[in-house]
Scaffold this motif. Structure first.
Motif, PDB file in Angstrom:
ATOM      1  N   ALA A 147       0.822  -1.214   0.000  1.00 21.01           N
ATOM      2  CA  ALA A 147       0.000   0.000   0.000  1.00 21.01           C
ATOM      3  C   ALA A 147       0.856   1.264   0.000  1.00 21.01           C
ATOM      4  CB  ALA A 147      -0.962   0.005   1.179  1.00 21.01           C
ATOM      5  N   VAL A 196      -1.799   7.340  13.175  1.00 22.40           N
ATOM      6  CA  VAL A 196      -2.343   7.207  11.819  1.00 22.40           C
ATOM      7  C   VAL A 196      -1.510   6.194  11.020  1.00 22.40           C
ATOM      8  CG1 VAL A 196      -2.744   8.406   9.637  1.00 22.40           C
ATOM      9  CG2 VAL A 196      -3.410   9.488  11.783  1.00 22.40           C
ATOM     10  N   LEU A 199      -2.354   2.708  12.193  1.00 21.50           N
ATOM     11  CA  LEU A 199      -3.591   2.135  11.649  1.00 21.50           C
ATOM     12  C   LEU A 199      -3.406   1.705  10.198  1.00 21.50           C
ATOM     13  CD1 LEU A 199      -6.254   4.507  13.240  1.00 21.50           C
ATOM     14  CD2 LEU A 199      -5.775   2.138  13.853  1.00 21.50           C
ATOM     15  N   LYS A 200      -2.576   2.457   9.454  1.00 25.92           N
ATOM     16  CA  LYS A 200      -2.315   2.070   8.059  1.00 25.92           C
ATOM     17  C   LYS A 200      -1.609   0.720   8.010  1.00 25.92           C
ATOM     18  CE  LYS A 200      -2.128   6.413   5.583  1.00 25.92           C
ATOM     19  NZ  LYS A 200      -1.270   7.425   4.962  1.00 25.92           N
ATOM     20  N   ASP A 203      -4.093  -2.014   8.806  1.00 26.66           N
ATOM     21  CA  ASP A 203      -4.958  -2.316   7.670  1.00 26.66           C
ATOM     22  C   ASP A 203      -4.206  -3.132   6.624  1.00 26.66           C
ATOM     23  OD1 ASP A 203      -7.481  -1.584   8.126  1.00 26.66           O
ATOM     24  OD2 ASP A 203      -7.470   0.264   6.956  1.00 26.66           O
ATOM     25  N   ARG A 206      -3.932  -6.677   7.612  1.00 18.43           N
ATOM     26  CA  ARG A 206      -5.187  -7.392   7.364  1.00 18.43           C
ATOM     27  C   ARG A 206      -5.254  -7.839   5.913  1.00 18.43           C
ATOM     28  NH1 ARG A 206      -7.600 -10.667   9.657  1.00 18.43           N
ATOM     29  NH2 ARG A 206      -7.439  -9.434  11.542  1.00 18.43           N
ATOM     30  N   GLN A 222      -3.906  -3.153  22.762  1.00 16.38           N
ATOM     31  CA  GLN A 222      -5.010  -2.695  21.916  1.00 16.38           C
ATOM     32  C   GLN A 222      -4.727  -3.048  20.454  1.00 16.38           C
ATOM     33  OE1 GLN A 222      -3.765  -0.778  24.422  1.00 16.38           O
ATOM     34  NE2 GLN A 222      -5.552  -1.098  25.710  1.00 16.38           N
ATOM     35  N   ALA A 225      -5.470  -6.628  19.971  1.00 16.68           N
ATOM     36  CA  ALA A 225      -6.922  -6.821  19.954  1.00 16.68           C
ATOM     37  C   ALA A 225      -7.503  -6.408  18.612  1.00 16.68           C
ATOM     38  CB  ALA A 225      -7.570  -6.015  21.083  1.00 16.68           C
ATOM     39  N   ARG A 226      -7.046  -5.259  18.115  1.00 24.22           N
ATOM     40  CA  ARG A 226      -7.596  -4.737  16.856  1.00 24.22           C
ATOM     41  C   ARG A 226      -7.181  -5.569  15.658  1.00 24.22           C
ATOM     42  NH1 ARG A 226      -5.763   0.443  18.643  1.00 24.22           N
ATOM     43  NH2 ARG A 226      -3.838   0.129  17.485  1.00 24.22           N
ATOM     44  N   ALA A 227      -5.899  -5.944  15.636  1.00 24.58           N
ATOM     45  CA  ALA A 227      -5.332  -6.386  14.366  1.00 24.58           C
ATOM     46  C   ALA A 227      -5.187  -7.900  14.202  1.00 24.58           C
ATOM     47  CB  ALA A 227      -3.974  -5.723  14.170  1.00 24.58           C
ATOM     48  N   THR A 250      -8.614 -14.106  19.169  1.00 23.09           N
ATOM     49  CA  THR A 250      -8.478 -12.790  19.806  1.00 23.09           C
ATOM     50  C   THR A 250      -9.792 -12.314  20.411  1.00 23.09           C
ATOM     51  OG1 THR A 250      -6.702 -12.253  18.302  1.00 23.09           O
ATOM     52  CG2 THR A 250      -7.843 -10.389  19.314  1.00 23.09           C
ATOM     53  N   SER A 251     -10.893 -12.533  19.690  1.00 24.81           N
ATOM     54  CA  SER A 251     -12.186 -12.058  20.200  1.00 24.81           C
ATOM     55  C   SER A 251     -12.521 -12.726  21.531  1.00 24.81           C
ATOM     56  CB  SER A 251     -13.287 -12.323  19.179  1.00 24.81           C
ATOM     57  OG  SER A 251     -13.322 -13.688  18.874  1.00 24.81           O
ATOM     58  N   PHE A 254      -9.836 -11.517  24.488  1.00 20.85           N
ATOM     59  CA  PHE A 254     -10.032 -10.173  25.023  1.00 20.85           C
ATOM     60  C   PHE A 254     -11.425  -9.947  25.608  1.00 20.85           C
ATOM     61  CE2 PHE A 254      -6.181  -9.465  22.645  1.00 20.85           C
ATOM     62  CZ  PHE A 254      -5.499  -8.575  23.452  1.00 20.85           C
ATOM     63  N   THR A 255     -12.316 -10.908  25.489  1.00 23.64           N
ATOM     64  CA  THR A 255     -13.626 -10.736  26.133  1.00 23.64           C
ATOM     65  C   THR A 255     -13.792 -11.700  27.299  1.00 23.64           C
ATOM     66  OG1 THR A 255     -14.607 -12.182  24.463  1.00 23.64           O
ATOM     67  CG2 THR A 255     -14.849  -9.832  24.116  1.00 23.64           C
TER      68      THR A 255
ATOM     69  N   MET B   1      -6.871   6.847   1.317  1.00 23.78           N
ATOM     70  CA  MET B   1      -6.893   5.495   1.918  1.00 23.78           C
ATOM     71  C   MET B   1      -7.802   5.510   3.144  1.00 23.78           C
ATOM     72  SD  MET B   1      -3.564   3.363   3.177  1.00 23.78           S
ATOM     73  CE  MET B   1      -3.676   1.879   4.149  1.00 23.78           C
ATOM     74  N   MET B   3      -9.179   4.606   6.604  1.00 22.49           N
ATOM     75  CA  MET B   3      -8.523   4.054   7.773  1.00 22.49           C
ATOM     76  C   MET B   3      -9.457   3.049   8.425  1.00 22.49           C
ATOM     77  SD  MET B   3      -5.739   5.749   7.838  1.00 22.49           S
ATOM     78  CE  MET B   3      -5.203   5.395   9.493  1.00 22.49           C
ATOM     79  N   THR B   5     -10.344  -0.100   7.966  1.00 26.10           N
ATOM     80  CA  THR B   5     -11.317  -0.808   7.135  1.00 26.10           C
ATOM     81  C   THR B   5     -11.912  -2.017   7.864  1.00 26.10           C
ATOM     82  OG1 THR B   5      -9.296  -1.524   6.055  1.00 26.10           O
ATOM     83  CG2 THR B   5     -10.820  -0.290   4.724  1.00 26.10           C
ATOM     84  N   THR B   6     -11.083  -2.716   8.626  1.00 27.50           N
ATOM     85  CA  THR B   6     -11.581  -3.904   9.332  1.00 27.50           C
ATOM     86  C   THR B   6     -12.695  -3.510  10.288  1.00 27.50           C
ATOM     87  OG1 THR B   6      -9.314  -4.678   9.350  1.00 27.50           O
ATOM     88  CG2 THR B   6     -10.865  -5.845  10.765  1.00 27.50           C
ATOM     89  N   GLN B  67     -17.565  -7.811  21.463  1.00 25.23           N
ATOM     90  CA  GLN B  67     -16.268  -8.129  20.856  1.00 25.23           C
ATOM     91  C   GLN B  67     -15.646  -6.915  20.175  1.00 25.23           C
ATOM     92  OE1 GLN B  67     -16.627 -11.535  18.332  1.00 25.23           O
ATOM     93  NE2 GLN B  67     -16.925 -12.920  20.056  1.00 25.23           N
ATOM     94  N   ALA B  70     -14.270  -4.637  22.807  1.00 26.05           N
ATOM     95  CA  ALA B  70     -13.050  -5.178  23.426  1.00 26.05           C
ATOM     96  C   ALA B  70     -11.861  -5.173  22.474  1.00 26.05           C
ATOM     97  CB  ALA B  70     -13.298  -6.600  23.928  1.00 26.05           C
ATOM     98  N   THR B  71     -12.131  -5.408  21.190  1.00 21.46           N
ATOM     99  CA  THR B  71     -10.996  -5.572  20.295  1.00 21.46           C
ATOM    100  C   THR B  71     -10.700  -4.340  19.445  1.00 21.46           C
ATOM    101  OG1 THR B  71     -12.345  -6.540  18.550  1.00 21.46           O
ATOM    102  CG2 THR B  71     -11.346  -8.067  20.114  1.00 21.46           C
ATOM    103  N   GLN B  72     -11.677  -3.500  19.196  1.00 19.86           N
ATOM    104  CA  GLN B  72     -11.442  -2.399  18.248  1.00 19.86           C
ATOM    105  C   GLN B  72     -11.401  -1.016  18.884  1.00 19.86           C
ATOM    106  OE1 GLN B  72     -10.655  -2.928  15.008  1.00 19.86           O
ATOM    107  NE2 GLN B  72     -10.680  -5.097  15.509  1.00 19.86           N
ATOM    108  N   GLN B  73     -11.670  -0.933  20.164  1.00 23.72           N
ATOM    109  CA  GLN B  73     -11.650   0.360  20.871  1.00 23.72           C
ATOM    110  C   GLN B  73     -12.335   1.477  20.081  1.00 23.72           C
ATOM    111  OE1 GLN B  73      -7.869  -0.447  20.084  1.00 23.72           O
ATOM    112  NE2 GLN B  73      -8.300  -2.307  21.210  1.00 23.72           N
TER     113      GLN B  73
END
Lengths: 271, 219
Positions: A147, A196, A199-200, A203, A206, A222, A225-227, A250-251, A254-255, B1, B3, B5-6, B67, B70-73
């Motif tokens: 990207a 920023v 987050l790029k 993504d 992913r 975090q 958890a997110r990624a 992960t889900s 973290f829960t 782009m 941000m 996306t997930t 979920q 917890a995971t994506q804040q």
């Protein structure tokens, strides 16, 4: 028998195939045991995050997968680590070839002191590709996958150091992608980046996870958890050896983590 | 782009789930009234037996919200959207319970002769469904004005309820033998009136989602 060995494989998503299998892995630096008896499966085409407090052996564990620990004098690995069923610590394994298949991105962006183009072309050149046309194709494809293409296509000949920190990190990812790895190891890839740029990269991870197996070490819960799809929690025991406490989707981790120590760590009660 | 996306993909999935649950609830509501009008006990039974599906859907969406928190804040508008969803699905589940309540009344009525042709009760049900559908549209399009407009329409449902109540009261005064049947119809109307109040609650949540302010709407 430690808690590490009680983590079973049935907590992995059912659909996944195991890319890397570690069984009873321990690592020593001389007399000091840094990791104890870790058994963990890394699923293919998914993002596995390794979390845990500082010093628990996360990075050490990650470096086992492409034998980076071989470079440290006195480091010794026990147990088995298989990449697609092949023992990567077998004597007949070509470590250079292994590191091509299992690429690595580091904490601080580390582009080579050369142009954007040459950074990405570096690996393919080393592995025998010299045709300028083919190299250009590989560079473009890798930069697109990372990207970054749209941002750098007009400055391929500029020094990689002219890019921003986030762009440099994506360039390092493109450099790894250029040699067509199967696994990408990421050791705190965003810790030097702003939110920023972070987050790029997340993504991007992913998107890449559709084609590659990704293992990321992060001290940022975090981010894990997110990624990530799978999270593994490592913890240091009183003798300072790292053990695997818990691993799962992960889900779920973290829960409703299964182990009290995981709950205490992710809720900030220690660490 | 774009941000995150997930995260936004997951949020869209949750919103789609809310719409899917909304149409399940709307269907339960219409069918309960259909069963009442047509003395159709099979339809009434199916409304009752389908209710657990709606409850399960609610838990499924709730689980996804937990979920994603917890995971994506999620932050700011994204956080409000998730909180809004948690409230909306609770209200919708209750509306489905009211529909189930009506279906149970239909079974009680059984084959008793009708007291009067049903006119205002089906109108109430139609109005509730219309309000529900539009409240979910307002949620998806983040339209606070539309949500406020819908809450104002709750008065129409209240008026219809009062009208039904007065009419049935006059039946009971005239002929005490109608008391059982009239009371049951009042229960039906009361269920619908409560459903409309719950749609008003959904609208309050949509207003909060859009403006960030909690507004109590007098319903």
């Amino acid at each position: 028998m430690t808690a590490a060995s009680t983590v079973s494989r049935d907590r992995m998503p059912e659909h996944s195939t195991t890319k890397i299998r570690t069984e009873g892995v321990s690592l020593y630096y001389g007399a000091f045991q840094a990791l104890r008896n870790i058994t963990l499966d890394i699923p293919e085409r998914a993002i596995t995050a390794i979390i845990g407090p500082s010093g628990c052996g996360k990075s050490t564990f990650l470096r086992i997968f492409n034998r980076m620990n071989d470079l440290i004098p006195g480091a010794r690995v026990e147990g088995t680590i298989q990449l697609e069923g092949i023992d990567i610590y077998d004597r007949c394994i070509d470590v250079v070839e292994l590191r091509k298949r299992v690429g690595m991105v580091f904490q601080k962006p580390n582009p080579f002191p050369m142009s954007v183009f040459e950074n990405v072309a570096f690996g393919p050149r080393r592995h025998g590709g010299n045709n300028r046309g083919e190299l250009a194709d590989i560079v473009e494809k890798s930069l697109r996958q990372a990207a970054l293409w749209d941002e750098v296509k007009d400055k391929l000949d500029k020094s990689a150091f002219d890019l921003s920190g986030g762009q440099q990190q994506r360039l390092c990812i493109a450099r790894v992608l250029a040699v067509e790895p199967q696994v990408i190891l990421m050791d705190e890839p965003c810790s030097a980046l702003d939110p920023v740029a972070t987050l790029k990269i997340e993504d991007l991870m992913r998107q890449l996870s559709n084609s590659y197996t990704i293992v990321i070490v992060t001290h940022n819960m975090q981010q894990a958890a997110r990624a990530s799809d799978i999270s593994a929690f490592l913890l240091m025991e009183p003798d300072r050896a790292g053990v695997l406490v818990e691993c799962g989707p992960t889900s779920q981790l973290f829960t409703s983590p299964k182990d009290k120590r995981t709950e205490d760590y992710i809720t900030g009660r220690f660490g | 782009m774009e941000m995150r996306t997930t995260f936004h993909k997951k949020l869209r999935e949750i919103q789609d789930d809310v719409l899917a649950m909304g149409s399940m609830v709307e269907k339960a509501n219409s069918r309960s009234i259909e069963a009442l009008k047509g003395r159709d006990l099979d339809t009434a039974r199916s409304v009752i037996s389908d209710d657990p599906k709606i409850n399960r859907k609610r838990f499924e969406v709730e689980e996804k919200c937990i979920q994603i928190i917890a995971t994506q804040q999620p932050m700011a508008g994204d956080l409000r959207a998730i909180i809004c969803v948690l409230n909306v699905i609770t209200e919708m589940e209750r509306i489905a319970d009211h529909a189930q309540g009506i279906a149970k009344i239909v079974l009680m009525i059984g084959d008793e002769p009708p007291l009067k042709p049903l006119i205002d009760i089906p109108r109430m049900a139609d109005k509730v469904n219309d309000m529900l559908r539009r409240s979910l549209d307002a949620f998806i399009s983040r339209n606070a004005d539309a949500a406020r407009q819908i809450t104002a329409e709750d008065d129409e449902v209240d008026d219809l309820y009062n009208q039904v109540f007065r009419e049935l009261l006059s039946f009971m005064i005239e002929d005490p033998r109608t008391i059982t049947r009239a009371t049951r119809l009042i229960w039906v109307a009361h269920n619908l009136e409560r459903s409309a109040d719950r749609v008003t609650n959904i609208c309050e949540r949509v207003i909060y989602l859009v403006t960030g302010k909690m507004e109590e709407i007098d319903a």
